[in-house]
Every structure is written in structure tokens, then in C-alpha cells.
Design a protein around this motif. Structure first.
Motif, PDB file in Angstrom:
ATOM      1  N   ALA A  53       2.052 -32.804 -30.533  1.00 11.67           N
ATOM      2  CA  ALA A  53       2.408 -32.471 -31.912  1.00 11.67           C
ATOM      3  C   ALA A  53       2.643 -30.971 -32.017  1.00 11.67           C
ATOM      4  O   ALA A  53       1.884 -30.169 -31.474  1.00 11.67           O
ATOM      5  CB  ALA A  53       1.282 -32.895 -32.855  1.00 11.67           C
ATOM      6  N   GLY A  54       3.708 -30.606 -32.705  1.00 14.22           N
ATOM      7  CA  GLY A  54       4.051 -29.195 -32.847  1.00 14.22           C
ATOM      8  C   GLY A  54       5.007 -28.685 -31.802  1.00 14.22           C
ATOM      9  O   GLY A  54       5.479 -27.538 -31.889  1.00 14.22           O
ATOM     10  N   SER A  55       5.324 -29.506 -30.804  1.00 16.90           N
ATOM     11  CA  SER A  55       6.244 -29.075 -29.745  1.00 16.90           C
ATOM     12  C   SER A  55       7.641 -28.845 -30.317  1.00 16.90           C
ATOM     13  O   SER A  55       8.135 -29.618 -31.143  1.00 16.90           O
ATOM     14  CB  SER A  55       6.317 -30.140 -28.651  1.00 16.90           C
ATOM     15  N   ILE A  56       8.270 -27.757 -29.861  1.00 17.23           N
ATOM     16  CA  ILE A  56       9.642 -27.458 -30.286  1.00 17.23           C
ATOM     17  C   ILE A  56      10.648 -27.886 -29.228  1.00 17.23           C
ATOM     18  O   ILE A  56      11.851 -27.602 -29.358  1.00 17.23           O
ATOM     19  CB  ILE A  56       9.806 -25.964 -30.610  1.00 17.23           C
ATOM     20  N   THR A  57      10.196 -28.565 -28.188  1.00 20.38           N
ATOM     21  CA  THR A  57      11.099 -29.060 -27.159  1.00 20.38           C
ATOM     22  C   THR A  57      12.052 -30.079 -27.750  1.00 20.38           C
ATOM     23  O   THR A  57      11.638 -30.998 -28.474  1.00 20.38           O
ATOM     24  CB  THR A  57      10.299 -29.711 -26.013  1.00 20.38           C
TER      25      THR A  57
END
Length: 321
Positions: free
Chosen positions: A143-147
Motif C-alpha cells: 500500500a502506498g507504492s507508486i510503482t
């Protein structure tokens, strides 16, 4: 399947039930912090992948699974169980539909038995069930990954992150572009912290969904009949499950963690006391220290001090008695 990412620097192979991927890449706590911060990815390419296609796939699955999926919108993630006629958990599926195909990932090595069951229930329905494990690999983004998500890839997005069904041939290039790789032990520690059950670890041959809190996420109580539904409804409406999942804070002075299946007893009774349950998963957490999930008898007092094998343990309620 053995992941090609085991060739990355520092990779240490995981043990059962996660053989085939890395337990860690040399620094367990750093990997946990990285994952908790929304960075990196976890290689879950050892998990089974099952696809169901055909115009009637959702209405057909709706008859077989504990979850309401007949009107599942494209892109919405859900969880579902397959139960025995007596309501015991036989499979756990992590699902998403892309508008044409329903994708599911399941515990390593369980896809064969699941597919055999699904094939036996096809009858006249226009559906095609396929073991896609050889063609697709699951990768988890926290959660929160910008990938970014590669084009054309099925995605399960939940509060805990995104599961990508990547073409297996593209796993190494994805890792090179989107590292760092995080081992399965870091993900497991965060799972235990989040009180999330896992089939095959938190379950045994007689586990029912109520014991693990799976009624909230994987069972729809108002849908029509499915195998095992009578037990689900009876226990929910008229009784209590015989056991309940608990979270344990373990004594940090012990060097060895209690393993899966280690007996849980009342601390007051000592190591020779009557067994009241067993440890399902234990882990070392980067903030909480040694922790575990355990399945204990429902009538164990919620304030009782416990011992897990030989380790003192303080419990937190996960499933209410």
C-alpha cells in the motif's frame, strides 16, 4: 516453481510452504521497514494462479464460493473460500475479474486440487478453468507504492497493496525496473501484525471461517446456498465457533521462535499443562519484536497469560469469544 529472483544478491531461499522464492535478501528488518513504507515489491511467483473464463463464469463461481461474486465489477478485489460439506475450509482464493476472465491466486501447490474440484462442478455451464501458474507470476506491491502497473496486467488492489498477475517471462525485467525485492518473511511479519489468516497455516482440517475472522472478508452471509453454507449459518446464528484466533506478543528474551503447531497452554499451568491451542505463524517484527498468531479454544480467558511452547506470551483478541 523456483523463482529466477533467487539469483539476486543476498537471496536466502524460503522454507515450506514458501519454497521457490526468497525468505529475505540479507536484512529482514530493513526489508520490513521498506515494505511498511510502501516501497519495493514481494516475489510471490510460487503461488498458484487459476483463471476462469466464459460468459457464465461469475454466476457459476457464485454457486461454489462463500463470497457474493455473481455481480463482481471488473477490477474489484475480493476473497472467497471453498468449504467442505461440513463447513471446513478447503481452499482460499484471492480474486479479481477483468471483465473477461476471473483471476485467482491460491496457496502454493493447492491449485491442482482446486481445479479438480471446479472441473467436477462444471456440468452444463459455459466456463473454462485453467492452471495458469506456468504462464503468470504474482507480485505484491505494498500500500502506498507508486510503482506503475504494466499495461494489460490483471491487478487486485486492496487496503494492503496490489497483487499483479505478471507474465512469468517478464518477472526479471519487472524486478530490475521496480526494486528493491523484499523477501516473503517481511510480508509474513506484516501479515501477522495485521491479524490476517492464511490458509494452511492458520487452518487445519477442521477449521471453520468463524474461528479466523474470515466472515468479515471472505464470506457473504446473505447470499444463496453453497457447499458448507448450512454450517456457516448455524454457527453464526445459533452458536459460537469452538476456537478463536489470537495475536500473541512473545517474550523477546527467547532466541528461538515457537514454530507452526507449537502447543499453547496457560502460563499458570506450566509447560506440562493441558494444551489449549497451537501456534499458527510466528515472526520477528521490526517494531513489535517477536509476535505470533495462534488458534486457541474459545473459552480461554481473554486476559489469561499464555505460553507458546516454552515462550511466555500475552494475548490480544482477534476473534471475540
Amino acid at each position: 516453481m523456483k523463482s529466477p529472483l533467487l539469483s539476486l544478491p543476498g537471496a536466502v531461499p524460503a522454507e515450506a510452504p514458501d519454497e521457490g522464492v526468497a525468505a529475505h535478501y540479507g536484512d529482514l528488518f530493513r526489508e520490513q521497514r521498506t515494505l511498511a513504507d510502501g516501497t519495493g515489491f514481494v516475489d510471490l511467483s510460487h503461488r498458484g494462479v487459476v483463471t476462469i473464463s466464459g460468459a457464465e463464469r461469475l454466476s457459476w463461481l457464485h454457486l461454489l464460493l462463500t463470497q457474493h461474486v455473481s455481480e463482481l465489477p471488473p477490477g474489484r478485489a475480493t476473497e472467497a473460500l471453498v468449504l467442505s460439506p461440513h463447513g471446513h475450509i478447503e481452499h482460499a482464493l484471492y480474486l479479481v475479474d477483468d471483465g473477461e476472465t476471473t483471476w485467482a491466486h491460491v496457496e502454493p501447490g493447492t491449485q491442482g486440487d482446486l481445479i479438480a474440484y471446479l472441473e467436477s462442478m462444471k456440468f452444463f455451464y459455459r466456463v473454462e478453468v485453467k492452471d495458469a501458474t506456468g504462464d503468470y507470476a504474482v507480485v505484491h506491491l505494498p500500500a502506498g507504492s507508486i510503482t506503475g502497473t504494466p499495461d494489460g496486467v490483471a491487478v487486485r488492489e486492496t487496503a494492503h497493496g496490489r497483487d499483479l498477475f505478471l507474465p512469468r517471462s517478464g518477472l526479471e525485467s519487472f524486478a530490475e525496473a521496480n526494486g528493491p525485492a523484499i523477501g516473503i518473511m517481511a510480508m509474513e511479519a506484516l501479515r501477522v501484525e495485521g491479524h490476517r489468516p492464511r490458509f494452511g497455516l492458520e487452518t487445519d482440517h477442521r477449521t471453520i471461517p468463524h474461528e479466523l475472522g474470515w466472515l468479515e472478508s471472505a464470506v457473504h452471509l446473505d447470499k444463496g446456498c453453497y457447499r458448507g453454507q448450512e454450517t456457516v449459518a448455524r454457527v453464526h446464528n445459533l452458536g459460537k465457533p469452538p476456537r478463536r484466533l489470537v495475536f500473541l506478543h512473545l517474550d523477546g528474551s527467547e532466541v528461538k521462535l515457537p514454530g507452526h503447531g507449537a502447543p499453547v497452554r496457560l502460563a499458570a499451568d506450566g509447560e506440562e499443562g493441558r494444551q489449549l491451542g497451537f501456534v499458527t505463524t510466528s515472526a520477528r517484527h521490526h517494531e513489535l519484536g517477536p509476535i505470533a498468531l495462534a488458534l486457541v479454544k474459545r473459552n480461554v480467558p481473554t486476559d489469561a497469560q499464555l505460553i507458546a511452547d516454552t515462550t511466555a506470551a500475552a494475548q490480544e483478541v482477534v476473534v471475540e469469544p
